[in-house]
Design an enzyme around this catalytic site. Structure first.
Site, PDB file in Angstrom:
ATOM      1  N   HIS A   1      29.798 -21.933  18.611  1.00  0.00           N
ATOM      2  CA  HIS A   1      30.320 -20.743  17.952  1.00  0.00           C
ATOM      3  C   HIS A   1      31.826 -20.597  18.163  1.00  0.00           C
ATOM      4  O   HIS A   1      32.566 -20.248  17.253  1.00  0.00           O
ATOM      5  CB  HIS A   1      29.579 -19.519  18.505  1.00  0.00           C
ATOM      6  CG  HIS A   1      29.874 -18.261  17.772  1.00  0.00           C
ATOM      7  ND1 HIS A   1      29.254 -17.931  16.587  1.00  0.00           N
ATOM      8  CD2 HIS A   1      30.703 -17.243  18.051  1.00  0.00           C
ATOM      9  CE1 HIS A   1      29.704 -16.770  16.178  1.00  0.00           C
ATOM     10  NE2 HIS A   1      30.584 -16.321  17.046  1.00  0.00           N
TER      11      HIS A   1
ATOM     12  N   TYR B   1      33.676 -24.844  17.605  1.00  0.00           N
ATOM     13  CA  TYR B   1      33.495 -25.643  16.385  1.00  0.00           C
ATOM     14  C   TYR B   1      33.417 -27.129  16.725  1.00  0.00           C
ATOM     15  O   TYR B   1      33.973 -27.969  16.040  1.00  0.00           O
ATOM     16  CB  TYR B   1      34.633 -25.382  15.394  1.00  0.00           C
ATOM     17  CG  TYR B   1      34.625 -23.986  14.836  1.00  0.00           C
ATOM     18  CD1 TYR B   1      34.030 -23.723  13.614  1.00  0.00           C
ATOM     19  CD2 TYR B   1      35.188 -22.932  15.535  1.00  0.00           C
ATOM     20  CE1 TYR B   1      33.996 -22.445  13.101  1.00  0.00           C
ATOM     21  CE2 TYR B   1      35.151 -21.635  15.026  1.00  0.00           C
ATOM     22  CZ  TYR B   1      34.562 -21.401  13.817  1.00  0.00           C
ATOM     23  OH  TYR B   1      34.521 -20.143  13.315  1.00  0.00           O
TER      24      TYR B   1
ATOM     25  N   GLU C   1      32.771 -13.739   7.896  1.00  0.00           N
ATOM     26  CA  GLU C   1      32.154 -14.247   9.114  1.00  0.00           C
ATOM     27  C   GLU C   1      30.667 -13.969   9.089  1.00  0.00           C
ATOM     28  O   GLU C   1      30.219 -12.990   8.503  1.00  0.00           O
ATOM     29  CB  GLU C   1      32.800 -13.607  10.333  1.00  0.00           C
ATOM     30  CG  GLU C   1      32.838 -14.565  11.507  1.00  0.00           C
ATOM     31  CD  GLU C   1      33.785 -14.095  12.593  1.00  0.00           C
ATOM     32  OE1 GLU C   1      34.790 -14.780  12.825  1.00  0.00           O
ATOM     33  OE2 GLU C   1      33.523 -13.047  13.196  1.00  0.00           O
ATOM     34  N   SER C   2      29.918 -14.829   9.761  1.00  0.00           N
ATOM     35  CA  SER C   2      28.470 -14.662   9.777  1.00  0.00           C
ATOM     36  C   SER C   2      28.042 -13.832  10.977  1.00  0.00           C
ATOM     37  O   SER C   2      28.704 -13.841  12.009  1.00  0.00           O
ATOM     38  CB  SER C   2      27.813 -16.036   9.869  1.00  0.00           C
ATOM     39  OG  SER C   2      28.178 -16.646  11.089  1.00  0.00           O
ATOM     40  N   HIS C   3      26.964 -13.091  10.829  1.00  0.00           N
ATOM     41  CA  HIS C   3      26.323 -12.469  11.977  1.00  0.00           C
ATOM     42  C   HIS C   3      24.818 -12.666  11.825  1.00  0.00           C
ATOM     43  O   HIS C   3      24.029 -11.725  11.911  1.00  0.00           O
ATOM     44  CB  HIS C   3      26.707 -10.988  12.098  1.00  0.00           C
ATOM     45  CG  HIS C   3      27.170 -10.637  13.474  1.00  0.00           C
ATOM     46  ND1 HIS C   3      26.910  -9.451  14.086  1.00  0.00           N
ATOM     47  CD2 HIS C   3      27.883 -11.346  14.366  1.00  0.00           C
ATOM     48  CE1 HIS C   3      27.449  -9.451  15.295  1.00  0.00           C
ATOM     49  NE2 HIS C   3      28.047 -10.586  15.487  1.00  0.00           N
TER      50      HIS C   3
ATOM     51  N   ARG D   1      37.777  -5.766  12.778  1.00  0.00           N
ATOM     52  CA  ARG D   1      38.787  -5.962  13.831  1.00  0.00           C
ATOM     53  C   ARG D   1      39.608  -7.219  13.578  1.00  0.00           C
ATOM     54  O   ARG D   1      40.810  -7.238  13.826  1.00  0.00           O
ATOM     55  CB  ARG D   1      38.123  -6.010  15.206  1.00  0.00           C
ATOM     56  CG  ARG D   1      37.672  -4.644  15.694  1.00  0.00           C
ATOM     57  CD  ARG D   1      37.281  -4.651  17.164  1.00  0.00           C
ATOM     58  NE  ARG D   1      36.149  -5.506  17.448  1.00  0.00           N
ATOM     59  CZ  ARG D   1      34.874  -5.198  17.195  1.00  0.00           C
ATOM     60  NH1 ARG D   1      34.572  -4.036  16.639  1.00  0.00           N
ATOM     61  NH2 ARG D   1      33.904  -6.036  17.487  1.00  0.00           N
TER      62      ARG D   1
ATOM     63  N   SER E   1      30.785  -6.701  24.507  1.00  0.00           N
ATOM     64  CA  SER E   1      30.775  -5.293  24.089  1.00  0.00           C
ATOM     65  C   SER E   1      31.743  -5.125  22.930  1.00  0.00           C
ATOM     66  O   SER E   1      32.800  -5.745  22.893  1.00  0.00           O
ATOM     67  CB  SER E   1      31.212  -4.392  25.245  1.00  0.00           C
ATOM     68  OG  SER E   1      30.210  -4.334  26.218  1.00  0.00           O
TER      69      SER E   1
END
Lengths: 721, 227
Positions: A44, A47, A87-89, A110, A307
């Site tokens: 992650h 890469y 971006e992926s989640h 962010r 967090s």
């Protein structure tokens, strides 16, 4: 050595990687250090499987300001900097759909405001398993509410997106979120640490135990029991994000900081080491000063926590108190937690005792890179005579329109505030989104596209088709593409078949982007979308930003008038493989995806942009997926009028009506339309019915309202019973 | 006096997110003067019209608008309202006015329990308020809504009182959220404090799909200029 093996397994590190760490340090790492390497060398963050391939993608272009390697990419539009990234989640959204999606939105926001840009838009690409299954409905409902529950309070409109359904996403849903922001060109902020002796300021939420090893989780397959992974998913607080956003933009406006980075994946460790690495300095962190949410947290946990809603900034000399005052005004904690140092060490202290001491570069840039073995996929070349047989076209049209693949997405997008900030010129539903830039005549057009069905059949071809489709969506609005961001979603790269899909996809993207001369500005790779050995189809998500010259005159459904002509621009081939017609009407998966001739595609897009900017047409729509009839019907729903078509075709009718040939668009215009591509007038906007004569015989005759009802009701009837 | 600009104050609570939109419309589209009013202060900076814009004040983690009413600026807004000053609450601003007791009733979660963002058709019920002088009674207008707690509720007696004194200013043509009597916006008995769920600032520029909201700001400005 049994213990070491267990430890390495828990940290998702190989024996070779461990040996490498030992040789870098010249000794055995302690547990804290092992944790640092584990996250920074995770797939992650590092890469490691994809780096050598991603380097092949074009990253230069005439509008480019910042390419890959920063928190987000930047292109120039109308004298402003447009900052954007997708971006992926995926993994968190399967484990905990609401929080997974919500924190996905938070993280990408962010990434954009860290660059000094005010976020102006969100888009998302969502893929779930079939909705017949309650578990898939629950995931989708959680994800959609999570996006709404985070994006709406922060006050950033969700203006567009795409959603689709395939069996393989039942255990690995895809949640790819894109954010777009606007900044002044000369006021972009980067992840830099400046020089030695500057204060590192921690701002935002206190640190808790949530998300420890989130990055590591996203770097492994799921097994049977994913429930226990819930502790790895972070919890979002959009209210705090909103305050953090305002406070961060204010310290930037007042020029109080040198550099800044979001504490995203791998939190404090990645943000501090990456900034230091880019500026060639070392860093000392005093972990006992970090604001904590839970008691008894260890240095290991503080360094690895993910967090949410936290930022790390490097203060300008002597500006620490001013920075704290700004954050205090917004009710956000800001604390000096470290400093930049001479040299190249990343050191962490706990009440005066040094608990980690490793070279900065070993974390941030010297992660291993693997040339993993791969096996090139064999493209699906299936083509069947039986597909072309004539059927009841009315029935086929109804079924496609009311299928989950094509039904109105209004149930989803009306849960998102898509109008806040008062820039949304073209509302969701009718094509790409258009935002105005206040105080300018220009606007930006935004789109996000993915097609896993094509990916399954031919990864390389899918990448080319998806890039072309994204740009075609922009061209229908007269918008020229400025840059793209991408999310590459795959299974386990340690398997040669999967790695082969990845390599083919990158090659396809490279071919298309070089052809169109549009750069990649960033994005991410999400591997290990695989559960119990079953991988998702390779899915490339393309987010594209285009320039609209004058947002007051863009093509839109509201400009279409009764009596206008309906024109088909472009080339229709024999493209039925992997189409919606096949899937929905014939119940067949796969088949050779559409073939694309890039020269023709470019010609079509140039014509569309030219004609749109000249005001020569009222509205235009892209025809894939679904083909001509379903996309025409959808356009008519937005227009609010019917149409009478008269189609002549020498080929089998199905190709013309439902084939998914790219390099085509349907255009609504008055008078005659001339273009440098084939133009065929196929009908008129008229009345309240959709009627179609094919080679002189009436094949379709339906009241538009009836078609529309089924198209509109699919999602509400499933979720709002 | 005739062409002097009227000063509007736009209140900013932590979590307000329509402050910049409202500011923009008042200044750049309506052409009036506008200042931000910070929640922690008590000074209205000479504002003649105070606007409480939309958003999620204090995160709305308790009830929408429940915390905002305790902020220092709300003390000043209350005094201003008691002196007859014009106060306009939009969306979350409306919820705050209800929580503060400056308007009667309460907001419940939408009937469908989901957030709804879309254009709605409204009917103007009262064209004699300072905020609706430029509308016609019975006129149909179009404005977006964007809320999850917009289901207006009042006790039967309070509702009867509200209707009896023509306190309902806007009604939905097709009720989107379950509001009693299709109520979209109301005004206090004195006629100087109005709240509505739809967003007039999002319907003030043609390119956004409607300009029906702009007249609300123009109307308030004209009222102040002529009073």
């Amino acid at each position: 050595m049994k213990n070491l093996e267990k430890l390495l397994e828990e940290h998702n590190l190989t024996r070779e990687e461990y040996e490498r760490i030992k040789s870098i340090l010249g000794r055995e790492p302690n547990l804290v250090e092992l944790g640092l390497f584990s996250v920074m060398w995770s797939e992650h963050c590092s890469y490691k499987s994809s780096r050598i391939h991603l380097k092949k993608l074009p990253t230069r272009g005439k509008y480019l300001i910042q390419g890959p390697g920063e928190n987000a990419g930047v292109v120039e539009a109308a004298g402003k900097a447009v900052v954007f990234k997708v971006e992926s989640h995926n993994h968190p959204s399967f484990v905990e759909p609401y929080q997974g999606a919500a924190t996905g939105v938070g993280g990408i926001l962010r990434d954009v405001f860290t660059m000094g840009a005010r976020p102006v838009a969100l888009l998302d690409s969502l893929h779930f398993g079939p909705l017949e299954r309650p578990s898939n409905r629950a995931i989708m409902e959680g994800v959609v509410s999570g996006i709404a529950g985070y994006g709406n309070p922060v006050g950033v409109p969700t203006v567009g997106g795409e959603v689709d359904f395939e069996e393989e996403f039942s255990h690995n849903p895809l949640v790819n979120v894109m954010c777009v922001g606007i900044a002044e060109k000369e006021k972009i902020f980067y992840a830099r640490a400046g020089k030695p002796g500057l204060s590192l300021i921690y701002a935002g939420a206190p640190t808790g135990r949530d998300g420890i090893h989130g990055a590591t989780m996203a770097s492994a397959e799921f097994g049977e029991e994913t429930e226990h992974k819930k502790v790895n998913v972070q919890v979002g607080d959009p209210f705090r994000e909103k305050l953090l956003l305002e406070a961060t933009l204010e310290v930037m406006e007042r020029d109080l900081i040198v550099g800044i980075q979001d504490m995203g994946a791998a939190g404090l460790t990645s943000s501090s080491s990456e900034m230091a690495s880019k500026s060639g300095v070392g860093v000392d962190l005093y972990l006992d000063r970090v604001p904590l949410r839970e008691e008894g947290m260890t240095p290991y946990e503080i360094l690895l926590s993910e967090s949410q809603e936290r930022m790390l900034m490097v203060a300008r000399e002597g500006k620490e108190e001013e920075i704290k005052a700004v954050f205090d005004k917004w009710g956000i904690d800001a604390v000096v937690v470290g400093k930049t140092t001479e040299g190249d060490r990343f050191r962490a202290f706990w009440h005066g005792e040094m608990v980690a001491d490793v070279p900065v570069k070993s974390l941030a840039s010297d992660a291993p890179a693997y040339e993993r073995p791969y096996k090139k996929p064999n493209p699906d070349e299936t083509w069947k005579e039986s597909w072309t047989r004539e059927r009841d076209w009315e029935d086929a049209l109804k079924r496609i329109l009311s299928s989950p693949h094509m039904a109105s997405r209004r149930w989803i997008y009306q849960q998102y505030d898509h109008m806040v900030q008062t820039n949304t010129v073209l509302l969701p539903g009718a094509g790409a989104a258009v935002l105005k830039i206040k105080g300018q005549k220009e606007g930006i057009a935004l789109t996000i596209d993915a097609n896993p069905g094509w990916g399954r059949a031919n990864p390389e071809g899918a990448a080319v088709l998806t890039v072309a489709e994204a740009f075609r969506n922009l061209a229908c609005l007269g918008a020229e593409p400025l840059g793209i961001t991408n999310c590459l979603n795959f299974g386990n790269p340690e398997k040669p078949d999967i790695m082969g899909q990845f390599v083919a996809t990158v090659e396809g993207m490279k071919r298309a982007l070089e052809f169109f001369e549009v750069p990649v500005t960033g994005g991410n790779v999400s591997f290990y979308n695989e559960t119990q050995g079953k991988a998702i189809p390779p899915t490339v998500t393309i987010g594209a930003v285009g320039l609209v010259e004058d947002y007051m005159v863009i093509p839109r459904p509201g400009r279409v008038e009764e009596g206008m002509g309906i024109f088909l621009l472009g080339w229709t081939g024999r493209d039925l493989g992997s189409s919606l017609y096949l899937k929905v009407v014939l119940g067949e998966e796969g088949g050779r995806p559409p073939e694309i001739n890039l020269e023709r595609e470019r010609l079509l897009q140039r014509e569309l942009i030219h004609l749109a900017r000249e005001g020569r047409f009222a509205y235009a729509v892209d025809l894939s997926p679904g083909g001509l009839l379903p996309n025409l019907a959808e356009a008519l729903f937005h227009i609010g009028m019917g149409a009478e078509l008269s189609i002549e075709t020498e080929d089998e009718e199905v190709y013309f009506l439902f084939g998914e040939s790219p390099s085509r668009a349907l255009v609504f215009a008055s008078g005659d339309l001339e273009a440098e591509v084939p133009v065929k007038k196929i009908g008129l906007v008229k009345g309240e019915r959709l009627t179609a004569y094919v080679n002189g015989r009436k094949k379709i005759d339906l009241p538009l309202e009836e078609l529309k009802k089924d198209w509109e009701n699919f999602f509400p009837s499933l979720f709002d019973r | 006096m005739g062409n002097r600009k009227v000063r509007f104050g736009v209140v900013v609570f932590p979590g307000t997110n329509c402050d910049r939109d409202t500011y923009h419309v008042i200044q750049d589209v309506a052409g009036e003067e506008v200042v931000y009013l910070w929640h922690g202060e008590r000074d209205l900076k000479g504002s003649r019209v105070v606007v409480l814009p939309g958003g999620f004040s204090y995160g709305d983690y308790l009830r929408s608008g429940a915390i905002a009413r305790f902020s220092p600026i709300m003390e000043a807004v209350r005094e201003f309202a008691e002196e007859g000053g014009l106060v306009l609450g939009i969306c979350n601003g409306f919820q705050i006015l209800l929580e503060a007791g400056l308007l009667p009733g309460a907001m419940l979660r939408n009937r469908g329990l989901r957030f709804i963002c879309r254009f709605e058709d409204l009917v103007v019920e009262n064209d004699e308020t300072p905020f609706t002088l430029l509308y016609q009674r019975g006129e149909r207008i179009r404005m977006p809504i964007a809320h999850i707690d917009g289901n207006y509720f009042a006790e039967p007696r309070a509702l009867a009182e509200l209707e009896g004194r023509r306190g309902v200013v806007f009604r939905y043509l097709k009720n989107p959220n379950g509001s009693l009597n299709d109520i979209a916006g109301i005004i206090n008995p004195r006629g100087n404090v109005m709240g509505l769920m739809p967003h007039p600032e999002r319907a003030s520029e043609a390119e956004l799909g409607s300009t029906d909201g702009l007249r609300m700001f123009l109307s308030a400005a004209r009222y102040v200029r002529e009073s």
